[in-house]
Structures are given as structure tokens and as C-alpha cells.
Design a protein around this motif. Structure first.
Motif, PDB file in Angstrom:
ATOM      1  N   LYS A   1       0.868  -1.172   0.000  1.00 54.58           N
ATOM      2  CA  LYS A   1       0.000   0.000   0.000  1.00 54.58           C
ATOM      3  C   LYS A   1       0.907   1.226   0.000  1.00 54.58           C
ATOM      4  O   LYS A   1       1.563   1.509   1.005  1.00 54.58           O
ATOM      5  CB  LYS A   1      -0.902  -0.003   1.237  1.00 54.58           C
ATOM      6  N   VAL A   2       0.933   1.922  -1.104  1.00 58.48           N
ATOM      7  CA  VAL A   2       1.911   2.993  -1.295  1.00 58.48           C
ATOM      8  C   VAL A   2       1.251   4.361  -1.181  1.00 58.48           C
ATOM      9  O   VAL A   2       0.200   4.605  -1.776  1.00 58.48           O
ATOM     10  CB  VAL A   2       2.599   2.867  -2.663  1.00 58.48           C
ATOM     11  N   ALA A   3       1.876   5.248  -0.433  1.00 59.17           N
ATOM     12  CA  ALA A   3       1.543   6.669  -0.439  1.00 59.17           C
ATOM     13  C   ALA A   3       2.790   7.415  -0.873  1.00 59.17           C
ATOM     14  O   ALA A   3       3.906   7.036  -0.508  1.00 59.17           O
ATOM     15  CB  ALA A   3       1.096   7.139   0.939  1.00 59.17           C
ATOM     16  N   PHE A   4       2.608   8.462  -1.673  1.00 59.69           N
ATOM     17  CA  PHE A   4       3.778   9.241  -2.097  1.00 59.69           C
ATOM     18  C   PHE A   4       3.428  10.706  -2.213  1.00 59.69           C
ATOM     19  O   PHE A   4       2.257  11.075  -2.383  1.00 59.69           O
ATOM     20  CB  PHE A   4       4.346   8.705  -3.418  1.00 59.69           C
ATOM     21  N   VAL A   5       4.453  11.533  -2.097  1.00 62.56           N
ATOM     22  CA  VAL A   5       4.282  12.975  -2.245  1.00 62.56           C
ATOM     23  C   VAL A   5       5.138  13.475  -3.395  1.00 62.56           C
ATOM     24  O   VAL A   5       6.133  12.862  -3.771  1.00 62.56           O
ATOM     25  CB  VAL A   5       4.669  13.733  -0.954  1.00 62.56           C
ATOM     26  N   GLY A   6       4.733  14.618  -3.925  1.00 60.80           N
ATOM     27  CA  GLY A   6       5.475  15.291  -4.976  1.00 60.80           C
ATOM     28  C   GLY A   6       4.952  16.695  -5.142  1.00 60.80           C
ATOM     29  O   GLY A   6       3.806  16.988  -4.775  1.00 60.80           O
ATOM     30  N   ARG A   7       5.781  17.579  -5.689  1.00 61.73           N
ATOM     31  CA  ARG A   7       5.365  18.967  -5.889  1.00 61.73           C
ATOM     32  C   ARG A   7       4.368  19.098  -7.030  1.00 61.73           C
ATOM     33  O   ARG A   7       3.464  19.928  -6.984  1.00 61.73           O
ATOM     34  CB  ARG A   7       6.584  19.845  -6.179  1.00 61.73           C
TER      35      ARG A   7
END
Length: 252
Positions: free
Chosen positions: A36-42
């Protein structure tokens, strides 16, 4: 992908910069393992999240965030843990390897580079540690550029060296809690950004000559090593920097 890491099935994983560059390959690599992946980015990565859901039947949680905003970054990590459960792995991947002559660096530019390349790593680790499952793992992306003293990127290489110190100290401090902290130091990985901004036929040929293995490195080459460090198969490995560079530098 040829290896299966069964303990990553259903595991809660948080990745910085997971919607661009190497991060795209990492996000998909964990999704393919059933994590289960969560990711951030601009930048908005909603379309990428949609594509991953269609391909894997496993939609990553995308949270738009500037990692230099410490409150926003830590809130995103908390949201990920609330949505997917206690973290199994944190991957600090986002970075800015902009080229710059040392004589032109201003205090503001120096602070900006350390904010994205080092400060954000620490505060992501700090928050993740409070939300991590037993036997959790942190993987911090560094680079071999500091090992051979790359010119025209001293602010970046200084942060890379700092990541090694950060990794070792946190491994020592949090080891009694069962948290492992390792770093990974890639060679020159030819992402779209690298190809567009800095790679030329001459520079690529010259770098290839420095490698033992005569193939250009791609983002997918980072996936296996990161999965290994996140998985319990590396359960007794902590405080280390794993070099994945086709044989440019030597360690040990």
C-alpha cells in the motif's frame, strides 16, 4: 521484476518524490509487490496514480506536497499511516541535483539545497519513526557523487555526505526500537530529467567508461535494491550505505 518479497504484501510504504524520475519506478515496484503505497510530490501526479490503479488494481495514495514545507511533509506521512496503517517502510527519494559553480552560491541558494536534499530527509524520518510498525525500515537516497567529489554540485554532494551521517546516527539511536535505517547511493541513473538537462553523448560515453558494467543505468535498476532494504530479508542490515552504480566507486 523477478523477485517476490512476501512481507511487503499489504505493507504500508511512504515515498517522497514517488511520481517522477526514479520515484516512478519505486512506486510501481512496491505496488507490484502488493504494498500500500503513499507518495508525495510537488507536481500533480493524479494521472500517474490513475494509471497505476488501472495497471495493478492497486491505487497509490498521492498527496501533493513540497517536502521543504516540514509541517506539510509530516502531515502527509501521518495521513499515509492513517490510511494504510503503521509504516513498514519510508523511502526518502526526492532530491534536487542541480549543477552550480561554487563561486556563485548564495546563502539563500545553499539553504534551499540543504532544505530539499537533507533537512526534509531528517524530518521525514522523525515523523515516520513515530508511526512505524515493528521491524520498520527507512531507506535514504544519497549518491556516489559525493564519494568521488563531483564538481559543480557542492551543495548537493554536501547533503549526500550528510545523509550518510544521518543514516548511521539514526540507525544507532532507533535500533533498539527495531527500526532499520540504511542509505542507497546510485550512480548516474538516466531519468528523463537527466537526459533532458545534463546528459550529452560525450558525457554519457565518458561516464560509461568509469563503470565496470557497460550498460547505462535506468530507474528500474534501483527497484530491487530498495525492495531488498525495505523487506525483512535484510533484517540484520542497518546503518549501511549500499552502492548501486555499475562499479564506478569501491567501498570496504
Amino acid at each position: 521484476m523477478t523477485a517476490s518479497f512476501h512481507d511487503l504484501m499489504g505493507a504500508s510504504v511512504f515515498i517522497t518524490g514517488g511520481g517522477s524520475g526514479i520515484g516512478v519506478a519505486l512506486t510501481e515496484g512496491f505496488l507490484a509487490q502488493g504494498a500500500k503505497v503513499a507518495f508525495v510530490g510537488r507536481s500533480d501526479a493524479s494521472a500517474f496514480a490513475d494509471a497505476m490503479a488501472a495497471k495493478h488494481g492497486n491505487r497509490p495514495l498521492f498527496i501533493q506536497c513540497d517536502i521543504t514545507d516540514t509541517d506539510a511533509l509530516q502531515d502527509a506521512i501521518a495521513q499515509a499511516a492513517q490510511t494504510h496503517g503503521p509504516l513498514k517502510a519510508l523511502v526518502n527519494n526526492a532530491a534536487n541535483d542541480a549543477r552550480h559553480a561554487a563561486a556563485t552560491i548564495t546563502p539563500a541558494y545553499w539553504d534551499e539545497m540543504q532544505a530539499v536534499n537533507l533537512k526534509a530527509y531528517f524530518f521525514a524520518c522523525q515523523k515516520a519513526a513515530s508511526l512505524m510498525a515493528p521491524q520498520g525500515a527507512m531507506i535514504n537516497f544519497s549518491s556516489i557523487s559525493y564519494m568521488f567529489g563531483a564538481a559543480d554540485m557542492v551543495a548537493y554532494t554536501t547533503a549526500n555526505a550528510g545523509i550518510t551521517g544521518l543514516t548511521r546516527s539514526l540507525a544507532r539511536e532507533w535500533g533498539p526500537r527495531g527500526i532499520r535505517v540504511n542509505a542507497i547511493a546510485p550512480g548516474w541513473v538516466f531519468t528523463e530529467k537527466q537526459e533532458t538537462m545534463w546528459a550529452t553523448p560525450d558525457s554519457k560515453a565518458a561516464f560509461l567508461e568509469r563503470q565496470c558494467l557497460q550498460d547505462f543505468m535506468q530507474p528500474a535498476d534501483m527497484v530491487g535494491p530498495v525492495l531488498f532494504l525495505a523487506s525483512d530479508v535484510s533484517a540484520m542490515m542497518t546503518g549501511q550505505t549500499m552502492v548501486v552504480d555499475a562499479g564506478v566507486v569501491t567501498t570496504g
